[in-house]
Design an enzyme around this catalytic site. Structure first.
Site, mmCIF file in Angstrom:
data_model
loop_
_atom_site.group_PDB
_atom_site.id
_atom_site.type_symbol
_atom_site.label_atom_id
_atom_site.label_comp_id
_atom_site.label_asym_id
_atom_site.label_seq_id
_atom_site.Cartn_x
_atom_site.Cartn_y
_atom_site.Cartn_z
ATOM 1 N N ARG A 193 46.577 35.865 41.472
ATOM 2 C CA ARG A 193 46.321 37.307 41.296
ATOM 3 C C ARG A 193 46.393 37.715 39.834
ATOM 4 O O ARG A 193 45.594 38.523 39.368
ATOM 5 C CB ARG A 193 47.326 38.134 42.095
ATOM 6 C CG ARG A 193 47.195 37.993 43.590
ATOM 7 C CD ARG A 193 48.300 38.755 44.287
ATOM 8 N NE ARG A 193 48.051 40.172 44.236
ATOM 9 C CZ ARG A 193 47.521 40.883 45.244
ATOM 10 N NH1 ARG A 193 47.218 40.296 46.369
ATOM 11 N NH2 ARG A 193 47.321 42.156 45.123
ATOM 12 N N TYR A 201 47.343 27.677 50.630
ATOM 13 C CA TYR A 201 46.177 27.209 49.870
ATOM 14 C C TYR A 201 46.574 26.931 48.428
ATOM 15 O O TYR A 201 47.527 27.513 47.918
ATOM 16 C CB TYR A 201 44.995 28.188 49.960
ATOM 17 C CG TYR A 201 45.252 29.623 49.586
ATOM 18 C CD1 TYR A 201 45.202 30.049 48.263
ATOM 19 C CD2 TYR A 201 45.516 30.569 50.567
ATOM 20 C CE1 TYR A 201 45.403 31.378 47.935
ATOM 21 C CE2 TYR A 201 45.724 31.900 50.245
ATOM 22 C CZ TYR A 201 45.668 32.302 48.934
ATOM 23 O OH TYR A 201 45.871 33.609 48.604
ATOM 24 N N ASP A 251 42.739 50.149 48.347
ATOM 25 C CA ASP A 251 43.828 50.406 49.292
ATOM 26 C C ASP A 251 44.159 51.892 49.399
ATOM 27 O O ASP A 251 44.703 52.334 50.408
ATOM 28 C CB ASP A 251 45.097 49.648 48.857
ATOM 29 C CG ASP A 251 45.129 48.220 49.373
ATOM 30 O OD1 ASP A 251 44.086 47.753 49.884
ATOM 31 O OD2 ASP A 251 46.182 47.560 49.273
HETATM 32 C C1 FAD Z 1 50.202 39.178 51.874
HETATM 33 C C2 FAD Z 1 48.930 39.719 51.362
HETATM 34 C C3 FAD Z 1 47.904 38.852 51.082
HETATM 35 C C4 FAD Z 1 46.672 39.347 50.657
HETATM 36 N N1 FAD Z 1 45.665 38.474 50.420
HETATM 37 C C5 FAD Z 1 44.456 38.951 50.067
HETATM 38 C C6 FAD Z 1 43.372 38.051 49.850
HETATM 39 O O1 FAD Z 1 43.531 36.838 49.982
HETATM 40 N N2 FAD Z 1 42.157 38.560 49.501
HETATM 41 C C7 FAD Z 1 41.968 39.909 49.343
HETATM 42 O O2 FAD Z 1 40.850 40.328 49.032
HETATM 43 N N3 FAD Z 1 42.985 40.783 49.527
HETATM 44 C C8 FAD Z 1 44.220 40.344 49.878
HETATM 45 N N4 FAD Z 1 45.249 41.211 50.055
HETATM 46 C C9 FAD Z 1 45.024 42.661 49.874
HETATM 47 C C10 FAD Z 1 45.047 43.054 48.414
HETATM 48 O O3 FAD Z 1 46.224 42.626 47.793
HETATM 49 C C11 FAD Z 1 44.921 44.573 48.257
HETATM 50 O O4 FAD Z 1 43.983 45.070 49.171
HETATM 51 C C12 FAD Z 1 44.477 44.913 46.838
HETATM 52 O O5 FAD Z 1 45.476 44.559 45.930
HETATM 53 C C13 FAD Z 1 44.146 46.402 46.703
HETATM 54 O O6 FAD Z 1 43.789 46.676 45.375
HETATM 55 P P1 FAD Z 1 43.900 48.142 44.794
HETATM 56 O O7 FAD Z 1 43.427 48.045 43.382
HETATM 57 O O8 FAD Z 1 43.263 49.096 45.711
HETATM 58 O O9 FAD Z 1 45.459 48.486 44.844
HETATM 59 P P2 FAD Z 1 46.693 47.779 44.128
HETATM 60 O O10 FAD Z 1 46.421 46.342 43.882
HETATM 61 O O11 FAD Z 1 47.884 48.132 44.952
HETATM 62 O O12 FAD Z 1 46.805 48.503 42.705
HETATM 63 C C14 FAD Z 1 47.272 49.832 42.595
HETATM 64 C C15 FAD Z 1 47.734 50.046 41.155
HETATM 65 O O13 FAD Z 1 48.022 51.424 41.000
HETATM 66 C C16 FAD Z 1 49.265 51.576 40.328
HETATM 67 N N5 FAD Z 1 49.804 52.869 40.748
HETATM 68 C C17 FAD Z 1 50.234 53.207 41.991
HETATM 69 N N6 FAD Z 1 50.634 54.480 42.021
HETATM 70 C C18 FAD Z 1 50.438 54.975 40.768
HETATM 71 C C19 FAD Z 1 50.664 56.243 40.172
HETATM 72 N N7 FAD Z 1 51.159 57.259 40.882
HETATM 73 N N8 FAD Z 1 50.348 56.416 38.863
HETATM 74 C C20 FAD Z 1 49.821 55.376 38.135
HETATM 75 N N9 FAD Z 1 49.625 54.148 38.642
HETATM 76 C C21 FAD Z 1 49.906 53.953 39.958
HETATM 77 C C22 FAD Z 1 50.076 50.389 40.789
HETATM 78 O O14 FAD Z 1 51.142 50.106 39.912
HETATM 79 C C23 FAD Z 1 49.015 49.302 40.801
HETATM 80 O O15 FAD Z 1 48.874 48.694 39.546
HETATM 81 C C24 FAD Z 1 46.495 40.749 50.468
HETATM 82 C C25 FAD Z 1 47.548 41.618 50.712
HETATM 83 C C26 FAD Z 1 48.763 41.128 51.158
HETATM 84 C C27 FAD Z 1 49.873 42.083 51.436
#
Ligand code: FAD
Length: 391
Positions: free
Chosen positions: A106, A209, A287
């Site tokens: 990641r 993996y 997310d």
């Molecule tokens: C066990 C597990 C395994 C997974 N494996 C996979 C996989 O193999 N393949 C895949 O595609 N997905 C996988 N996922 C899902 C994936 O991790 C998430 O869907 C993905 O990280 C979502 O990305 P995002 O950018 O939407 O949110 P996030 O990665 O959660 O990023 C959100 C960011 O916003 C910041 N933030 C939050 N609130 C605030 C705020 N109020 N002010 C400023 N900053 C803030 C956080 O610090 C963070 O940096 C997995 C999830 C889990 C739990």
């Protein structure tokens, strides 16, 4: 509409926020990303990037850099928990040479996106925690440090506990799925090749993996249980709890788990897909809009797809509202289908009743033996969907 000169603020420097920042900056927008953390870092864990995610990274110009640090997965193997006998092998090469499926650390993916975003002119601002957003023609972000920021468009890419989602949708309580997941990284003591393996047992399964040249193994272990565990990445647990939960597993699992020194535990929660994705020049993606259970390995990949579609639809539309509406219209059905598939997937690994499990395994084996291509093709709707070609 050219995005030239449009001022965009993105909250959250995760996969979704950074990819959106890059895609929008490449189309001329002036982008800042506000991240609450003091460093852009990621938990030590792996991530699977299916071909539909690779398509976005390719269009963003990142595929060759991705290939340097990633492992191309050749297969997904399902194994029975007792002695690790193979139940099914899905050949990922059958997807075709242009459809690579990568296993990535990641942190490497985040580094890649962050450097490319910065090189494209995106300003990534750390220690900027958003506390609230006021939608409107010139939406306003209020930050925990007391500062305020205005822009033409604010995008909430702030993950599963999104502040922006709540502004648009109110509070939507998730519910505990009665499943918890441990995550660990260990040396590749079993010499596992370039494939993902799922060991399936009653009420639990383990996915492993390799990462980074095959030296490291990423482990995700899921167990059904009545008790509640907090949602989030960073709760440490005692590795002996993980070993105890999987003590009935044979084959290579005991050796793999014996190598675990540090492990994180979290509860798996089901969230509804947000009904409202945008209002008054404020939108959500990844997310923040549609948290998913990890059983299809598509959460981050959907965030990549969202980022591309959002930038493309804003660019295509004559104005911001129309672009945001087109973005939600293009994405909503697909993400609901993937989230639904992830919700339905765990039970398939977790059948408790012996004869039923044997029957399910036989059906899987038969399916794989008789029509391996057909088994792989059942995922075409996920992997062959290419948002960079209008999907
Ligand atoms: C066990 C597990 C395994 C997974 N494996 C996979 C996989 O193999 N393949 C895949 O595609 N997905 C996988 N996922 C899902 C994936 O991790 C998430 O869907 C993905 O990280 C979502 O990305 P995002 O950018 O939407 O949110 P996030 O990665 O959660 O990023 C959100 C960011 O916003 C910041 N933030 C939050 N609130 C605030 C705020 N109020 N002010 C400023 N900053 C803030 C956080 O610090 C963070 O940096 C997995 C999830 C889990 C739990």
């Amino acid at each position: 509409m050219s995005l030239s000169g449009i001022k965009i603020r993105i909250i959250g420097a995760g996969v979704g926020g950074l990819a959106a920042g890059l895609a929008l900056a490449q189309r001329g927008a002036v982008v800042s990303v506000f991240e609450q953390a003091g460093v852009i870092s990621e938990v030590g864990a792996g991530i699977q990037v299916g071909p539909n995610g690779v398509a976005v990274l390719r269009a963003l110009g990142l595929e060759s850099a991705l290939r340097e640090g990633a492992i191309r997965a050749r297969a997904v193997e399902l194994r029975d928990h007792r002695a690790g006998a193979r139940v099914l092998r899905l050949d990922l090469d059958a997807l075709g040479p242009d459809q690579p499926y990568f296993l990535v650390h990641r942190a490497d993916l985040i580094d890649l996106l962050a450097s490319a975003a910065r090189a494209a002119g995106v300003r990534v601002r750390l220690l900027q925690k958003a506390e609230g957003v006021v939608p409107g023609k010139a939406p306003r972000i209020s930050l925990a440090n007391g500062a305020e920021s205005r822009a033409d468009l604010v995008i909430g890419a702030d993950g599963v506990r999104s502040v922006v989602r709540e502004v648009l949708n109110g509070v939507q309580a998730p519910f505990f799925t009665r499943q918890v997941a441990w995550r660990a990284m260990v040396p590749n003591v079993i010499g596992q090749g370039p494939e993902a393996r799922v060991h399936m047992g009653p009420g639990r399964h383990i996915v492993s993996y390799p990462l980074r040249g095959g030296e490291t193994l990423n482990i995700v272990a899921v167990q059904e249980r009545a008790g509640w565990a907090e949602e989030g990445w960073h709760r440490e647990d005692d590795p002996d709890n993980l070993r105890a939960a999987f003590s009935g597993f044979g084959g290579e699992v005991p050796e793999m788990l014996a190598a675990v020194e540090r492990v994180a535990l979290w509860g798996l929660f089901r969230h509804p897909v947000a009904p409202v994705w945008h209002r008054g020049h404020v939108a959500i993606l990844g997310d923040a809009a549609h948290p998913t259970l990890p059983f299809m390995a598509q959460g981050a990949v959907m965030a990549l797809e969202d980022a591309w579609v959002l930038a493309e639809e804003l660019d295509r539309a004559g104005q911001i509202e129309a672009g945001l509406a087109a973005y939600q219209a293009r994405r909503e059905g697909r993400v609901k289908r993937i989230v639904g598939a992830a919700n339905g997937n765990a039970w398939k690994y977790h059948l408790r009743f012996g004869p039923l499990r044997a029957a399910a395994h036989a059906a899987l084996r038969l399916g794989g033996a008789v029509a391996p291509g057909a088994m792989s093709r059942q995922f075409d709707w996920i992997y062959r969907h290419d948002v960079t070609r209008g999907g």
